[in-house]
Scaffold this motif. Structure first.
Motif, PDB file in Angstrom:
ATOM      1  N   GLY A  87       0.777  -1.240   0.000  1.00  0.00           N
ATOM      2  CA  GLY A  87       0.000   0.000   0.000  1.00  0.00           C
ATOM      3  C   GLY A  87       0.800   1.278   0.000  1.00  0.00           C
ATOM      4  N   GLY A  88       2.132   1.203   0.000  1.00  0.00           N
ATOM      5  CA  GLY A  88       2.936   2.414   0.087  1.00  0.00           C
ATOM      6  C   GLY A  88       2.816   3.323  -1.118  1.00  0.00           C
ATOM      7  N   VAL A  89       2.791   2.761  -2.314  1.00  0.00           N
ATOM      8  CA  VAL A  89       2.643   3.586  -3.510  1.00  0.00           C
ATOM      9  C   VAL A  89       1.253   4.222  -3.548  1.00  0.00           C
ATOM     10  CG1 VAL A  89       2.589   3.568  -6.030  1.00  0.00           C
ATOM     11  CG2 VAL A  89       4.371   2.300  -4.823  1.00  0.00           C
ATOM     12  N   ILE A  90       0.237   3.454  -3.164  1.00  0.00           N
ATOM     13  CA  ILE A  90      -1.121   4.011  -3.081  1.00  0.00           C
ATOM     14  C   ILE A  90      -1.156   5.188  -2.118  1.00  0.00           C
ATOM     15  CG2 ILE A  90      -3.428   3.541  -2.170  1.00  0.00           C
ATOM     16  CD1 ILE A  90      -3.145   2.495  -4.959  1.00  0.00           C
ATOM     17  N   ARG A  91      -0.490   5.064  -0.991  1.00  0.00           N
ATOM     18  CA  ARG A  91      -0.461   6.172  -0.019  1.00  0.00           C
ATOM     19  C   ARG A  91       0.068   7.437  -0.662  1.00  0.00           C
ATOM     20  NH1 ARG A  91       4.064   5.322   4.035  1.00  0.00           N
ATOM     21  NH2 ARG A  91       5.177   6.208   2.246  1.00  0.00           N
ATOM     22  N   SER A 115      -0.179  -6.555   5.542  1.00  0.00           N
ATOM     23  CA  SER A 115       0.308  -5.178   5.552  1.00  0.00           C
ATOM     24  C   SER A 115      -0.658  -4.271   6.311  1.00  0.00           C
ATOM     25  CB  SER A 115       0.505  -4.673   4.121  1.00  0.00           C
ATOM     26  OG  SER A 115       1.532  -5.385   3.470  1.00  0.00           O
ATOM     27  N   LYS A 116      -1.944  -4.465   6.102  1.00  0.00           N
ATOM     28  CA  LYS A 116      -2.931  -3.683   6.857  1.00  0.00           C
ATOM     29  C   LYS A 116      -2.786  -3.927   8.354  1.00  0.00           C
ATOM     30  CE  LYS A 116      -6.650  -3.480   3.387  1.00  0.00           C
ATOM     31  NZ  LYS A 116      -8.039  -3.925   3.085  1.00  0.00           N
ATOM     32  N   GLU A 121       1.159   2.168   8.875  1.00  0.00           N
ATOM     33  CA  GLU A 121       1.658   3.456   8.408  1.00  0.00           C
ATOM     34  C   GLU A 121       1.975   3.433   6.916  1.00  0.00           C
ATOM     35  OE1 GLU A 121       3.304   0.853  10.013  1.00  0.00           O
ATOM     36  OE2 GLU A 121       4.614   2.040  11.320  1.00  0.00           O
ATOM     37  N   ILE A 122       2.110   2.241   6.358  1.00  0.00           N
ATOM     38  CA  ILE A 122       2.340   2.093   4.920  1.00  0.00           C
ATOM     39  C   ILE A 122       1.022   1.823   4.191  1.00  0.00           C
ATOM     40  CG2 ILE A 122       3.555   0.754   3.143  1.00  0.00           C
ATOM     41  CD1 ILE A 122       5.703   0.136   5.207  1.00  0.00           C
ATOM     42  N   ALA A 123       0.194   0.978   4.769  1.00  0.00           N
ATOM     43  CA  ALA A 123      -1.035   0.514   4.099  1.00  0.00           C
ATOM     44  C   ALA A 123      -2.259   1.354   4.419  1.00  0.00           C
ATOM     45  CB  ALA A 123      -1.299  -0.947   4.494  1.00  0.00           C
TER      46      ALA A 123
END
Length: 275
Positions: A87-91, A115-116, A121-123
């Protein structure tokens, strides 16, 4: 007793980190997954023995996948991320108000699930209403969605296991067809110290398809060698033509308007690889 995790980055070289705690280990349908808490880099996602991200240095990679392309395209309304289940790129994409819809397609739902749970903090933006999360084969998604996206980002593992097809010429051709007439794509393309042949082959394939191709670099300590490359293919817009003064200020920790252009200034040995 001390516990250490070592990633064998080549047959003769690796990096190692002292472990505070092992949070999860599982063999999914696609890969071996682990999340460990390290003393130096905090929580770390590991897939098939390779470090994917850590809470200490993840911002570099995720910002540099997302922002150069999104600030090159004048109106990136619809964006696709292939891979990137953490999810880091989505963030980072969600920091761009022009983006109306971001679609994440990852083949392994367990990466998204864990990841969730362990990397919030990433997802944390995966639940954003502008985001659609699809557990599916990104290669097939590309080929089933023609002329649909303004920007496509390939956040893949190294070319092993389920990610092998994401480094093929057929995949890049599919990306070209899935992009709109002025679309842009970007992919992580590994490091020039250990994977020079991969960078050359990707660059050659992308140049056969896209009229504008640029390679840029970033420093990511936990990735092999620390020096990482990204390859951008564009139908119309050149990232080197972007005026830094026109780039709005957004909350980042690595990417800056000045760095937007500077990242494309390659060390000579890297530039020689992609001539």
């Amino acid at each position: 007793m001390e516990l250490w995790y070592t990633e064998k980055q080549t047959e003769t070289f690796g990096i190692t980190a002292k472990i505070r705690e092992t949070l999860v280990t599982e063999k999914t349908d696609f890969q071996d997954l682990a999340i460990i808490d390290t003393m130096e880099f905090g929580r770390m996602l590991v897939l098939d023995g390779m470090v994917m991200t850590t809470v200490k240095d993840e911002f570099v990679y995720h910002e540099m996948v997302a922002h150069p392309a999104l600030f090159t395209h004048p109106n990136p309304e619809r964006v696709l991320v292939v891979g990137g289940g953490d999810g880091g790129v989505i963030r980072e994409i969600m920091k761009h108000p022009k983006v109306k819809k971001a679609v994440l397609v990852d083949i392994d739902g367990k990466v998204i699930e864990y990841s969730k749970q362990f990397l919030p903090e990433i997802a944390g933006e995966l639940e954003n209403p502008r985001v659609e999360v699809i557990v599916n084969d990104g290669y097939m998604h590309i080929h089933d969605h023609k002329n649909e996206y303004d920007v496509i980002m390939v956040d893949s593992t190294e070319p092993v296991g389920p990610a092998v097809e994401l480094f093929s010429r057929g995949f890049y051709q599919g990306i070209y067809e899935a992009l709109r007439e002025d679309g842009i794509f970007v992919a992580q393309t590994d490091n020039p110290w250990f994977k020079a042949d991969l960078i050359q082959s990707v660059n050659r394939d992308v140049k056969e398809i896209f009229p504008i191709v640029r390679v840029y670099c970033a420093n990511i300590p936990t990735y092999p060698s620390g020096l990482w490359t990204f390859t951008m293919g564009s139908k119309t817009h050149d990232p080197l033509a972007v005026d830094p003064n026109a780039i709005p200020d957004i909350p980042t920790r690595y990417y800056t308007p000045e760095l937007h252009r500077a990242a494309f200034a390659l060390p000579r040995f890297v530039a020689d690889l992609v001539k």
